[in-house]
Design a protein around this motif. Structure first.
Motif, PDB file in Angstrom:
ATOM      1  N   SER A 234     -10.083   7.606 -18.882  1.00  0.00           N
ATOM      2  CA  SER A 234      -8.698   7.149 -18.762  1.00  0.00           C
ATOM      3  C   SER A 234      -7.821   7.967 -19.705  1.00  0.00           C
ATOM      4  O   SER A 234      -8.132   8.092 -20.893  1.00  0.00           O
ATOM      5  CB  SER A 234      -8.584   5.653 -19.112  1.00  0.00           C
ATOM      6  OG  SER A 234      -9.245   4.865 -18.152  1.00  0.00           O
ATOM      7  N   PHE A 236      -3.727   8.818 -20.987  1.00  0.00           N
ATOM      8  CA  PHE A 236      -2.388   8.230 -21.076  1.00  0.00           C
ATOM      9  C   PHE A 236      -1.425   9.222 -21.726  1.00  0.00           C
ATOM     10  O   PHE A 236      -1.815  10.019 -22.588  1.00  0.00           O
ATOM     11  CB  PHE A 236      -2.418   6.949 -21.912  1.00  0.00           C
ATOM     12  CG  PHE A 236      -3.423   5.941 -21.423  1.00  0.00           C
ATOM     13  CD1 PHE A 236      -3.064   4.956 -20.527  1.00  0.00           C
ATOM     14  CD2 PHE A 236      -4.743   5.992 -21.868  1.00  0.00           C
ATOM     15  CE1 PHE A 236      -3.991   4.026 -20.076  1.00  0.00           C
ATOM     16  CE2 PHE A 236      -5.674   5.082 -21.427  1.00  0.00           C
ATOM     17  CZ  PHE A 236      -5.296   4.101 -20.530  1.00  0.00           C
ATOM     18  N   VAL A 239       2.195   5.933 -23.458  1.00  0.00           N
ATOM     19  CA  VAL A 239       2.067   4.593 -22.871  1.00  0.00           C
ATOM     20  C   VAL A 239       1.892   3.591 -24.003  1.00  0.00           C
ATOM     21  O   VAL A 239       1.180   3.860 -24.980  1.00  0.00           O
ATOM     22  CB  VAL A 239       0.869   4.529 -21.902  1.00  0.00           C
ATOM     23  CG1 VAL A 239       0.670   3.108 -21.386  1.00  0.00           C
ATOM     24  CG2 VAL A 239       1.092   5.491 -20.744  1.00  0.00           C
ATOM     25  N   VAL A 244      -3.007   0.331 -22.908  1.00  0.00           N
ATOM     26  CA  VAL A 244      -4.236   1.094 -23.148  1.00  0.00           C
ATOM     27  C   VAL A 244      -5.403   0.141 -23.416  1.00  0.00           C
ATOM     28  O   VAL A 244      -6.499   0.297 -22.850  1.00  0.00           O
ATOM     29  CB  VAL A 244      -4.050   2.064 -24.326  1.00  0.00           C
ATOM     30  CG1 VAL A 244      -5.347   2.833 -24.598  1.00  0.00           C
ATOM     31  CG2 VAL A 244      -2.909   3.037 -24.044  1.00  0.00           C
ATOM     32  N   GLU A 247      -6.558  -1.581 -20.357  1.00  0.00           N
ATOM     33  CA  GLU A 247      -7.407  -0.727 -19.521  1.00  0.00           C
ATOM     34  C   GLU A 247      -8.832  -0.695 -20.055  1.00  0.00           C
ATOM     35  O   GLU A 247      -9.800  -0.642 -19.275  1.00  0.00           O
ATOM     36  CB  GLU A 247      -6.833   0.682 -19.452  1.00  0.00           C
ATOM     37  CG  GLU A 247      -7.509   1.578 -18.426  1.00  0.00           C
ATOM     38  CD  GLU A 247      -7.372   1.044 -17.008  1.00  0.00           C
ATOM     39  OE1 GLU A 247      -8.341   1.190 -16.237  1.00  0.00           O
ATOM     40  OE2 GLU A 247      -6.305   0.474 -16.658  1.00  0.00           O
ATOM     41  N   SER A 268      -0.769   8.550 -26.740  1.00  0.00           N
ATOM     42  CA  SER A 268      -1.089   9.673 -25.861  1.00  0.00           C
ATOM     43  C   SER A 268      -2.504  10.126 -26.184  1.00  0.00           C
ATOM     44  O   SER A 268      -2.827  10.435 -27.332  1.00  0.00           O
ATOM     45  CB  SER A 268      -0.106  10.842 -26.078  1.00  0.00           C
ATOM     46  OG  SER A 268       1.203  10.486 -25.667  1.00  0.00           O
TER      47      SER A 268
END
Length: 305
Positions: A234, A236, A239, A244, A247, A268
């Motif tokens: 994953s 990002f 975000v 996060v 997720e 990030s």
């Protein structure tokens, strides 16, 4: 004699259609007399005694229950039959309409690739679902999405992905759609994607993104041919860290408590879907945070205070 004969058959539910019609034509007085005569065969309380039909009618008129309306059973039986038909009809309608809808759902840490009737492919991320009508797919390529999915759409008529936050329309392309809570993101990897949001039409060529995060919209650019989560990673870009950690919960069977930190801090980076400790370290380390684990629970701590 005929009345007694019909009444006895009625009690045993043995009336033929023609006999039922004759029975329903009996006036109320005749029917009440037959009921009274039949009732004498049963034991009743000593204080309740009826010598003749006239006395029966007088007692019936003076009882407190006189306000209760009595419906003759043959008509009640007809009403019950009508109600049963209505229930059966509604049930069949539900069965046939629900069978036309195909729903596919993934669980925690599960990914699933589905081939649609036109050979388009949908890959679902963890804890996501799609719903579409397979029987009418050739007439209308449309599906509903909850969660996140990557699409490789075969060329053809317009293809619509409906979410709670907006509608994504394409003709033939590859793109990613994520709709979770108050987060909505569309990434176009190939072709052209149209996003309808809040009565506005936004067109995204390949390499462009549209994001709606808690009511704030942004657009940007990306690189790559597809989302990293398909390859169990994953990634990002700016975000909120709350999304996060959510997720992480979807990719691992774990509950994360991040109430002790500022969950709006932008993150990030990314994490692998292989080891929970390594995933948490890759997120908390750059943000100067720590975490503690106990069974399936994780608590995030802010070390800057």
């Amino acid at each position: 004699m005929e009345k007694e004969y019909l009444y006895k058959k009625w009690l045993n539910d043995e009336l033929t259609p023609s006999e039922l019609e004759a029975f329903e034509k009996l006036d109320d007085a005749d029917l009440s007399q037959e009921i009274l005569e039949e009732a004498t065969r049963f034991k009743v309380p000593d204080h309740y005694h009826v010598d003749d039909f006239e006395t029966f009618k007088a007692q019936k008129a003076t009882r407190k229950e006189t306000s209760t309306k009595v419906i003759r059973l043959p008509w009640l039986r007809k009403l019950s039959s009508i109600a049963a038909i209505v229930v059966i009809t509604l049930g069949l309608y539900y069965v046939f309409t629900s069978q036309n809808q195909t729903t596919i759902t993934t669980q925690i840490a599960q990914k699933e690739t589905i081939t649609l009737p036109d050979q388009s492919q949908v890959t679902l991320n963890a804890m996501s679902s799609i719903r579409y009508a397979e029987d009418t797919w050739s007439e209308k390529r449309e599906l509903s999405l909850e969660g996140e999915a990557f699409f490789k759409v075969a060329k053809g008529a317009k293809f619509d992905v409906k979410t709670n936050d907006g509608v994504v329309s394409v003709l033939g392309t590859s793109f990613n759609v994520k709709q979770r809570d108050q987060f909505f993101e569309v990434i176009c990897y190939e072709g052209l994607v149209s996003v309808t949001y809040n009565n506005q039409l936004i067109k995204l060529p390949a390499g462009n993104t549209f994001r709606l995060d808690h009511g704030v919209t942004t657009q940007g650019t990306i690189f790559g041919e597809g989302p990293q989560w398909i390859n169990y990673r994953s990634v990002f870009s700016k975000v909120a860290v709350a999304e996060v950690f959510k997720e992480v919960e979807r990719q691992y069977d774990v509950q994360i408590d991040f109430s002790n930190i500022d969950s709006t801090i932008l993150f990030s980076g990314g994490f692998e879907h292989i080891d929970l400790t390594e995933a948490l370290t890759s997120i908390t380390g750059p943000l100067k945070m720590t975490f503690t684990k106990q069974n399936n629970s994780v608590v995030i701590h802010d070390t800057t205070h």
